[in-house]
Enzyme design. Structure first.
Site: not given
Length: 780
Positions: A166, A735, A89, A118-119
């Site tokens: 990524d 177990r 945007c 993302g960043d």
């Protein structure tokens, strides 16, 4: 934990509103996060809003901001991409756009924003937050909002979840979507491998990741590639020479194919891009090999999210709601991230800053620094890759030691990857490596042979156990085992397997008192679908089994959705350990998961039936119930099926499915390949060190407790723990380890399935700082 505190979580959100949006490139697992934010938000009493089309929807307002309901996030867990839409945007980058966004939030009384992206998306959110009071001032002046509205929305809380295939965000070991992208890449690499072998071809594969080489690096580890090009570590100036030598050496050793992985941002030492075409032309010109290029592209973003991403998205979503509702005007915007298997909160701008520092370091050609800033996990991957792909085993074996590798217990996907890296790292260190067939039984019978470099070629991607594995324990055959240890001059043992590998290790410790030959160091690498080995939070093979269960549950849910009013009861493996049932329940969106560790009565079964009766009155007319195979000897799968069938008469019908041994099969997931490869390498490095320490008077003599260990992942680090120390932490009858970390995730499963329960918030993540995390013990 007092009852009041318990109860507080249910009222934490009353009178508050949360908006959730996905921004930037889509990533698999975003839907799991959205679903968790919506459902946990509603659970706490808050109102939750979807913002469609990312920041664009925030700016445009109107129908783009809609209130979410419990049912509106049903059936989205298994979908890739983002159901609420995402967009890059431009408007939001301008102050005018942010002003409109603020207006849209204030008018709806929303003061909490959860951003999944993302960043870039997260930096935008932080800017928005820092300008908030100014934006409100402007809106008041323009008369667009009243003073009362401004007071009510006086501050904005922001929490970010990193959704990006990524894995390029500093401060978190894994971003949402990375694991699924690796699944797509590995599926393709496996498919290409068969055609490449048929024609003796060289394939150059280009993977995504912008300026981050994570996907390329992990792919090359997971498929045993010959070479990888990543932006963080450009090759030396004469790389063309090295690459061609490496490829022809591999062919000389008998390999029929070469695989070269290229990250899309790959560069040389001078910052000049290295493209797939350049590499292809080089190989064709210098070596004359039949070479093909495959650019994977957007395939990597698509498809179903892996079990890991669904659980990661769900856990992060829960944590995000808690962070938002506990926020005050003074708490900084934070990112909920993953460190080892712990959820942590980190200040958003610290993470963004370190992420920018990586880019800056790469621009300034400070590649070593860029590598360090990527974190311990990335560096560990790089070190193991360099060892396996670039170091040649020494020609002479003078002064070498002999180490034997074996599989014990039931087959688990990833065992072969662990054997491969153990053998190859052993050879690189100049040791003789022997492989033992059929576990301790083979060790007693002398089914032992020497393994060379190419013996384990192409093993990484193969499921099951190629060495053969048995559940037999060593105690009965100590004499034969001791004789063979002497005969083959075995000076160290690497045991890859499940609970039997661990109990076998304990027996070897016990046997040292009688037999001097057993005084050799050994290390156990946990590998079992059940994930029940003490000393490790994860076992090799459990992730593959989890994905198999997940895929099956998706298909079963789809069938139930078509028939309507149907409940499926599914039995999973795991012995007495409820890990698979619980985690698959989280990943597949189950209504209940019955496990041994959490005892249940007929009243609980009755309550679950009531719950499903209520569910059938909504638009979601299907149910999914998981049951661990040994959760209760009397409430069997048949019993639960009969009970549900009777009680649900006229409201829903029931079906049952026992998944069985398909859970042990299949080709290993990227997580299991990578985890196994690193565990094998770490085990062999430790072994070489301890053999040197135990060398006295021309022979090995190791009788200290720390010369027999389990190598396990604990929270944020890989640790070697003496088997004798783990004895006290083990329930031998069933177990399983006495304490299991994943039991803390059980309440999340119940809340997401709409049970009215108390949520213990005492274990929620606290705000940490990224610098401390980087210097601390790294995850695998």
């Amino acid at each position: 934990m007092t009852h009041e505190e318990h109860h507080a979580a249910k009222t934490l959100g009353i009178g508050k509103a949360i908006a959730v949006l996905t921004s930037g490139g889509d990533a698999q697992g975003m839907n799991a996060a959205v679903r968790a934010v919506v459902r946990v938000g509603i659970f706490t009493g808050a109102r939750v809003f979807f913002v469609h089309e990312g920041y664009q929807g925030l700016v445009d307002g109107g129908d783009n901001i809609k209130e979410a309901t419990w049912e509106s996030v049903s059936m989205m867990l298994q979908l890739g991409g983002t159901v609420i839409g995402s967009a890059r945007c431009k408007d939001f980058r301008e102050r005018e756009g942010r002003l409109r966004a603020a207006y849209n939030l204030v008018k709806r009384g929303i003061t909490n924003l959860c951003v999944i992206g993302g960043d870039g998306s997260l930096t935008g959110a932080d800017t928005f937050r820092s300008e908030w009071s100014e934006l409100l001032g402007d809106l008041q002046k323009a008369g667009k909002i009243t003073d009362e509205e401004a007071t009510k929305s006086s501050y904005l809380n922001i929490v970010g979840l990193v959704g990006s295939i990524d894995n390029d965000f500093c401060g978190t070991d894994m971003t949402i979507g990375t694991d699924s992208a690796l699944h797509r890449i590995i599926e393709i690499v496996d498919a290409i491998t068969t055609t490449a072998q048929s024609h003796q071809r060289t394939f150059v594969l280009e993977v995504m990741g912008r300026h981050c080489g994570y996907l390329a690096l992990v792919t090359s580890l997971s498929c045993g590639a010959d070479w990888v090009f990543i932006p963080e570590c450009p090759p030396d100036d004469d790389w063309e020479e090295h690459l061609c030598r490496r490829l022809s050496e591999t062919r000389t050793r008998g390999s029929r194919l070469n695989i070269i992985i290229v990250a899309e941002g790959a560069i040389d030492r001078n910052g000049k891009p290295i493209t797939s075409e350049d590499i292809k032309n080089l190989v064709v010109k210098r070596l004359g090999y039949d070479t093909r290029v495959t650019v994977l592209g957007h395939v990597q973003r698509g498809g179903t999210p892996s079990a890991f991403d669904r659980i990661l998205g769900s856990r992060m979503g829960v944590e995000a709601v808690m962070a938002l509702l506990e926020g005050t005007p003074d708490t900084p915007a934070c990112v909920v991230s993953l460190s080892g298997n712990q959820a942590v909160r980190l200040p958003l701008m610290e993470c963004v800053q370190v992420t920018k520092d990586v880019t800056k370091a790469m621009e300034e050609k400070k590649f070593d620094e860029a590598l360090k800033l990527r974190g311990r996990s990335f560096m560990n991957n790089w070190e193991v890759y360099k060892l396996l792909a670039h170091v040649r085993p020494p020609v002479s074996k003078s002064g070498s030691h002999t180490v034997a590798v074996m599989n014990v217990g039931a087959p688990a996907a990833g065992m072969n990857a662990a054997v491969r890296s153990t053998v190859r790292i052993g050879l690189i260190q100049g040791n003789r490596v022997l492989v033992v067939h059929d576990g301790f039984e083979g060790l007693a019978k002398g089914q032992i042979e020497e393994a060379g470099w190419s013996y384990v070629g192409g093993w990484t991607g193969q499921g099951g156990s190629k060495l053969g594995t048995k559940r037999t324990l060593p105690k009965k055959s100590f004499e034969q085992i001791s004789a063979n240890i002497t005969k083959f001059n075995i000076q160290g043992l690497v045991i890859i397997g499940g609970f039997e590998a661990y109990t076998g290790g304990l027996e070897l410790m016990e046997g040292r008192k009688q037999f001097d030959e057993l005084c050799i160091p050994f290390v156990v690498i946990p590998a079992t679908v059940s994930n029940n080995v003490p000393g490790s939070d994860f076992s090799v093979g459990a992730d593959t089994a989890l994905n198999t269960i997940c895929t099956t549950c998706d298909r079963i849910k789809q069938s139930a959705a078509g028939t309507k009013r149907r409940v499926f009861i599914i039995e999973t493996m795991g012995g007495y350990c409820g890990y698979l049932a619980t985690m698959a329940g989280l990943a597949a969106g189950a209504d209940a998961a019955y496990i041994f560790e959490e005892p249940f009565t007929i009243r609980d079964l009755q309550a679950n039936v009531e719950h499903l009766v209520q569910k059938m009155k909504t638009t979601v007319k299907r149910g999914l119930v998981l049951r661990n195979e040994k959760c209760n000897e009397n409430y069997t799968t048949d019993f639960i099926f009969n009970l549900y069938s009777e009680e649900g008469k006229g409201i829903f019908d029931s079906r049952k499915n026992v998944l069985g041994h398909m859970q042990q099969g299949g080709s290993p997931t990227p997580f299991d390949r990578n985890f196994a490869t690193k565990m094998g390498a770490k085990a062999m490095n430790w072994m070489s060190g301890i053999i040197k320490e135990s060398y006295r008077n021309g022979r090995i003599f190791a009788n200290t407790p720390d010369s027999g260990c389990v190598l396990g992942m604990r929270k944020r680090a890989l640790l070697f723990q003496p088997v004798t120390e783990l004895q006290g932490q083990t329930d031998f009858e069933h177990r399983i380890p006495k304490e299991q970390w994943w039991l803390k995730l059980r309440p999340i499963l119940k809340i997401l399935a709409k049970y009215e329960i108390d949520l213990d918030t005492s274990d929620h993540a606290h705000l940490e700082h990224i610098t401390r995390k980087r210097s601390g013990e790294g995850a695998v």
